[in-house]
Motif scaffolding. Structure first.
Motif, PDB file in Angstrom:
ATOM      1  N   MET A 190       0.819  -1.482  -0.356  1.00  0.00           N
ATOM      2  CA  MET A 190      -0.299   0.479  -0.231  1.00  0.00           C
ATOM      3  C   MET A 190       1.250   1.018  -0.174  1.00  0.00           C
ATOM      4  SD  MET A 190      -2.692   1.416   2.647  1.00  0.00           S
ATOM      5  CE  MET A 190      -1.180   1.721   4.333  1.00  0.00           C
ATOM      6  N   ASP A 191       0.304   2.244  -0.792  1.00  0.00           N
ATOM      7  CA  ASP A 191       1.298   3.627  -0.548  1.00  0.00           C
ATOM      8  C   ASP A 191       0.685   4.247   1.262  1.00  0.00           C
ATOM      9  OD1 ASP A 191       2.189   6.098  -0.936  1.00  0.00           O
ATOM     10  OD2 ASP A 191       1.648   5.708  -2.944  1.00  0.00           O
ATOM     11  N   ARG A 192       1.678   4.211   0.835  1.00  0.00           N
ATOM     12  CA  ARG A 192       1.143   5.050   2.451  1.00  0.00           C
ATOM     13  C   ARG A 192       1.274   6.667   2.670  1.00  0.00           C
ATOM     14  NH1 ARG A 192       2.517   3.370   8.039  1.00  0.00           N
ATOM     15  NH2 ARG A 192       2.373   1.950   7.418  1.00  0.00           N
ATOM     16  N   LEU A 193       1.930   7.384   2.104  1.00  0.00           N
ATOM     17  CA  LEU A 193       1.783   8.851   1.219  1.00  0.00           C
ATOM     18  C   LEU A 193       0.729   8.908   0.738  1.00  0.00           C
ATOM     19  CD1 LEU A 193       5.268  10.035   0.654  1.00  0.00           C
ATOM     20  CD2 LEU A 193       4.016   9.643   2.667  1.00  0.00           C
ATOM     21  N   GLU A 194       0.038   8.408  -0.229  1.00  0.00           N
ATOM     22  CA  GLU A 194      -1.241   8.006  -0.404  1.00  0.00           C
ATOM     23  C   GLU A 194      -2.136   8.007   0.274  1.00  0.00           C
ATOM     24  OE1 GLU A 194      -3.565   6.515  -5.094  1.00  0.00           O
ATOM     25  OE2 GLU A 194      -2.442   5.014  -3.386  1.00  0.00           O
ATOM     26  N   ALA A 195      -2.398   6.228   1.094  1.00  0.00           N
ATOM     27  CA  ALA A 195      -4.026   7.102   1.857  1.00  0.00           C
ATOM     28  C   ALA A 195      -4.059   8.109   2.619  1.00  0.00           C
ATOM     29  CB  ALA A 195      -3.126   5.920   2.620  1.00  0.00           C
ATOM     30  N   MET A 196      -2.862   8.330   3.400  1.00  0.00           N
ATOM     31  CA  MET A 196      -2.714   9.659   4.488  1.00  0.00           C
ATOM     32  C   MET A 196      -2.953  10.531   3.348  1.00  0.00           C
ATOM     33  SD  MET A 196       1.038  10.213   5.766  1.00  0.00           S
ATOM     34  CE  MET A 196       1.620   8.455   7.197  1.00  0.00           C
ATOM     35  N   SER A 197      -3.315  11.189   2.277  1.00  0.00           N
ATOM     36  CA  SER A 197      -3.893  11.979   1.694  1.00  0.00           C
ATOM     37  C   SER A 197      -5.615  11.976   1.646  1.00  0.00           C
ATOM     38  CB  SER A 197      -2.819  12.150   0.348  1.00  0.00           C
ATOM     39  OG  SER A 197      -1.875  12.808   0.057  1.00  0.00           O
ATOM     40  N   MET A 198      -5.555  10.185   1.469  1.00  0.00           N
ATOM     41  CA  MET A 198      -6.709  10.200   0.935  1.00  0.00           C
ATOM     42  C   MET A 198      -7.881  10.508   2.010  1.00  0.00           C
ATOM     43  SD  MET A 198      -7.259   6.672  -1.349  1.00  0.00           S
ATOM     44  CE  MET A 198      -6.470   6.687  -2.798  1.00  0.00           C
ATOM     45  N   SER A 218      -5.905  -1.481   9.199  1.00  0.00           N
ATOM     46  CA  SER A 218      -5.363  -2.715   9.233  1.00  0.00           C
ATOM     47  C   SER A 218      -4.171  -2.505   9.494  1.00  0.00           C
ATOM     48  CB  SER A 218      -5.807  -3.514   7.556  1.00  0.00           C
ATOM     49  OG  SER A 218      -7.497  -3.265   7.799  1.00  0.00           O
ATOM     50  N   GLN A 219      -3.503  -1.714   8.308  1.00  0.00           N
ATOM     51  CA  GLN A 219      -1.851  -1.348   8.839  1.00  0.00           C
ATOM     52  C   GLN A 219      -1.851  -1.322  10.250  1.00  0.00           C
ATOM     53  OE1 GLN A 219      -0.057   0.442   5.484  1.00  0.00           O
ATOM     54  NE2 GLN A 219       1.834  -0.763   5.938  1.00  0.00           N
ATOM     55  N   LEU A 220      -2.529   0.209  10.385  1.00  0.00           N
ATOM     56  CA  LEU A 220      -1.949   1.015  11.851  1.00  0.00           C
ATOM     57  C   LEU A 220      -2.413  -0.088  12.943  1.00  0.00           C
ATOM     58  CD1 LEU A 220      -3.057   4.586  10.557  1.00  0.00           C
ATOM     59  CD2 LEU A 220      -1.008   3.429  11.297  1.00  0.00           C
ATOM     60  N   GLY A 221      -3.352  -1.133  13.755  1.00  0.00           N
ATOM     61  CA  GLY A 221      -4.507  -1.384  14.136  1.00  0.00           C
ATOM     62  C   GLY A 221      -5.116  -0.400  14.818  1.00  0.00           C
ATOM     63  N   VAL A 222      -5.270   0.448  13.896  1.00  0.00           N
ATOM     64  CA  VAL A 222      -6.552   1.842  14.875  1.00  0.00           C
ATOM     65  C   VAL A 222      -7.404   2.167  14.520  1.00  0.00           C
ATOM     66  CG1 VAL A 222      -6.183   3.502  16.201  1.00  0.00           C
ATOM     67  CG2 VAL A 222      -4.500   2.334  16.073  1.00  0.00           C
ATOM     68  N   SER A 244     -17.115   9.910  11.264  1.00  0.00           N
ATOM     69  CA  SER A 244     -16.843  10.902  12.974  1.00  0.00           C
ATOM     70  C   SER A 244     -15.570  10.441  12.690  1.00  0.00           C
ATOM     71  CB  SER A 244     -17.307  10.898  13.936  1.00  0.00           C
ATOM     72  OG  SER A 244     -18.295  10.145  14.055  1.00  0.00           O
ATOM     73  N   PHE A 245     -14.530  11.020  12.977  1.00  0.00           N
ATOM     74  CA  PHE A 245     -13.355  10.327  13.090  1.00  0.00           C
ATOM     75  C   PHE A 245     -12.933  10.392  15.121  1.00  0.00           C
ATOM     76  CE2 PHE A 245     -12.609  12.376   9.121  1.00  0.00           C
ATOM     77  CZ  PHE A 245     -11.781  11.616   8.158  1.00  0.00           C
ATOM     78  N   THR A 246     -12.190   9.094  14.863  1.00  0.00           N
ATOM     79  CA  THR A 246     -12.501   8.965  16.311  1.00  0.00           C
ATOM     80  C   THR A 246     -10.761  10.286  16.659  1.00  0.00           C
ATOM     81  OG1 THR A 246     -10.122   7.397  15.938  1.00  0.00           O
ATOM     82  CG2 THR A 246     -11.944   6.334  15.397  1.00  0.00           C
ATOM     83  N   GLU A 247     -11.147   9.739  18.335  1.00  0.00           N
ATOM     84  CA  GLU A 247      -9.462  10.926  18.570  1.00  0.00           C
ATOM     85  C   GLU A 247      -8.066  10.664  18.195  1.00  0.00           C
ATOM     86  OE1 GLU A 247      -7.794  11.656  23.175  1.00  0.00           O
ATOM     87  OE2 GLU A 247      -9.900  10.837  23.027  1.00  0.00           O
ATOM     88  N   SER A 248      -7.978   9.011  18.068  1.00  0.00           N
ATOM     89  CA  SER A 248      -6.650   8.478  17.691  1.00  0.00           C
ATOM     90  C   SER A 248      -6.411   9.129  16.035  1.00  0.00           C
ATOM     91  CB  SER A 248      -6.612   7.098  17.537  1.00  0.00           C
ATOM     92  OG  SER A 248      -6.698   6.778  19.036  1.00  0.00           O
ATOM     93  N   GLY A 249      -7.572   9.023  15.434  1.00  0.00           N
ATOM     94  CA  GLY A 249      -7.690   9.217  14.079  1.00  0.00           C
ATOM     95  C   GLY A 249      -7.436  11.003  13.580  1.00  0.00           C
ATOM     96  N   LEU A 250      -7.526  11.632  14.568  1.00  0.00           N
ATOM     97  CA  LEU A 250      -7.744  12.947  14.401  1.00  0.00           C
ATOM     98  C   LEU A 250      -6.051  13.409  15.050  1.00  0.00           C
ATOM     99  CD1 LEU A 250     -11.194  14.701  16.213  1.00  0.00           C
ATOM    100  CD2 LEU A 250      -9.953  14.957  13.793  1.00  0.00           C
ATOM    101  N   SER A 251      -5.819  12.606  16.335  1.00  0.00           N
ATOM    102  CA  SER A 251      -4.781  12.886  15.888  1.00  0.00           C
ATOM    103  C   SER A 251      -3.048  12.327  14.864  1.00  0.00           C
ATOM    104  CB  SER A 251      -4.141  11.853  17.157  1.00  0.00           C
ATOM    105  OG  SER A 251      -4.522  12.852  18.361  1.00  0.00           O
ATOM    106  N   TYR A 252      -4.312  11.032  14.590  1.00  0.00           N
ATOM    107  CA  TYR A 252      -3.161  10.884  13.773  1.00  0.00           C
ATOM    108  C   TYR A 252      -2.959  12.010  11.814  1.00  0.00           C
ATOM    109  CZ  TYR A 252      -1.486   7.264   9.799  1.00  0.00           C
ATOM    110  OH  TYR A 252      -0.414   6.819   8.326  1.00  0.00           O
ATOM    111  N   ILE A 253      -3.679  12.264  11.579  1.00  0.00           N
ATOM    112  CA  ILE A 253      -3.958  13.370  10.885  1.00  0.00           C
ATOM    113  C   ILE A 253      -3.662  14.427  11.083  1.00  0.00           C
ATOM    114  CG2 ILE A 253      -5.658  14.745   9.437  1.00  0.00           C
ATOM    115  CD1 ILE A 253      -7.561  12.920   9.567  1.00  0.00           C
ATOM    116  N   THR A 254      -3.081  15.422  12.215  1.00  0.00           N
ATOM    117  CA  THR A 254      -2.324  15.684  11.917  1.00  0.00           C
ATOM    118  C   THR A 254      -0.843  15.925  11.621  1.00  0.00           C
ATOM    119  OG1 THR A 254      -3.625  16.801  14.327  1.00  0.00           O
ATOM    120  CG2 THR A 254      -1.542  17.303  13.936  1.00  0.00           C
ATOM    121  N   ALA A 255      -0.442  15.224  12.126  1.00  0.00           N
ATOM    122  CA  ALA A 255       0.966  13.921  12.048  1.00  0.00           C
ATOM    123  C   ALA A 255       1.165  14.104  10.681  1.00  0.00           C
ATOM    124  CB  ALA A 255       0.951  12.878  12.389  1.00  0.00           C
ATOM    125  N   CYS A 256      -0.287  13.660  10.045  1.00  0.00           N
ATOM    126  CA  CYS A 256      -0.275  13.073   8.018  1.00  0.00           C
ATOM    127  C   CYS A 256      -0.384  14.689   7.526  1.00  0.00           C
ATOM    128  CB  CYS A 256      -0.644  12.065   8.006  1.00  0.00           C
ATOM    129  SG  CYS A 256      -1.599  10.629   8.528  1.00  0.00           S
TER     130      CYS A 256
END
Length: 303
Positions: free
Chosen positions: A1-9, A42-46, A57-69
């Motif tokens: 999987m293209d991780r950067l592409e998935a982050m952008s999506m 699935s790859q992140l396990g979150v 809606s985004f989970t708290e983990s999802g919002l934190s991950y998007i900030t990092a992305c």
């Protein structure tokens, strides 16, 4: 999987507010977009997104991950912009190596003139008589005098360098005339001993025959060419050097070239750089600027 592409999506889904709007904006089929996000989870396990039939809606983990992305994607974009800029305009650090005396006399003046024209390029000039490894030492370009081994390097020829034998005219007058290289076996000589030199001097008695080695009478042995030339000027003995190393002494009359008809084949001089499909503009600019100037300087030695 293209991780950067998935982050952008993932970021686009947040900005659009839904998978369907994000898929239209990205011009990606909705099932593909949904699958990419699921694979990322699935790859992140979150769990990143809560999906229901009515809202997203985004989970708290999802919002934190998007900030990092976002931070990661900005850094990647900055790095790519810098890289593209290096290939689009002459800028950055340029590392060049050359033999010590040749570099000081002929390369340094070209580098200083080059720097006056290219404000966004910095040069590190490594002067060394040993061959610096361009890959191991992260060197961009090298000026080499001598035959090159087969390699993946790209070599631009800039001329040929004579190998000459010189002696102070006053010392020459004190000994029988040097009519042949064999006379050097009884003539005081200044020899060079380094990892790059051989103990004997080379001459050609005929252009159709291979060079002949002559074991000269060494009165003084030194470890660098500049000292050998200085000793020859001070009447210690004859010395065999590259033409540029003795030119000043010859021009000043403190050295005289002898046995020119027996000189070995001149050595090729090259500008060398690593093989690359795309050459950064800093290297292309220096190559285009330096090659004709080096050619002119080397040619002037033979005038």
């Amino acid at each position: 999987m293209d991780r950067l592409e998935a982050m952008s999506m993932l970021i686009k889904v947040l900005e659009a507010g839904s998978f369907s709007k994000a898929s239209k904006q990205l011009n990606v089929p909705l099932p593909t977009l949904s699958r990419k996000i699921s694979e990322l989870e699935s790859q992140l396990g979150v769990r990143l997104i809560h999906r229901t039939t009515r809202k997203l809606s985004f989970t708290e983990s999802g919002l934190s991950y998007i900030t990092a992305c976002r931070r990661i994607l900005e850094q990647v974009e900055d790095a790519e912009s810098d890289l593209k800029g290096e290939y689009l305009e002459p800028r950055g650090d340029l590392v060049i190596t050359a033999p010590v005396m040749f570099g000081r006399l002929y390369v340094l003046p070209i580098v200083t003139e080059f720097l006056s024209l290219y404000a966004n390029i910095n040069v590190q000039l490594l002067l060394a008589d040993g061959n610096v490894n361009l890959f191991e030492d992260e060197v961009d370009m090298a000026i080499r005098i001598g035959k090159l081994p087969d390699s993946s390097m790209i070599a631009t020829p800039v001329g040929k360098m004579r190998i000459v034998t010189c002696v102070n005219p006053s010392l020459l007058a004190q000994h029988p005339a040097l009519e042949s290289p064999k006379g050097l076996t009884h003539f005081p000589c200044v020899t060079l001993k380094t990892n790059m030199t051989i103990p004997h001097w080379s001459f050609r008695f005929s252009h159709s025959d291979p060079p002949v080695s002559v074991n000269v009478a060494s009165r003084l042995t030194v470890t660098d060419s500049e000292s050998a030339v200085h000793a020859a000027i001070n009447k210690v003995g004859a010395t065999q050097q590259l033409h540029y190393q003795v030119k000043r002494g010859v021009d000043a009359g403190s050295l005289k070239i002898v046995l020119p008809e027996f000189e070995p084949e001149p050595l090729p001089v090259h500008l060398l750089h690593k093989t690359r499909k795309y050459m950064p503009q800093k290297m292309k600019s220096f190559l285009d600027f330096a090659a004709p100037k080096l050619k002119a300087r080397v040619a002037a030695l033979n005038d």
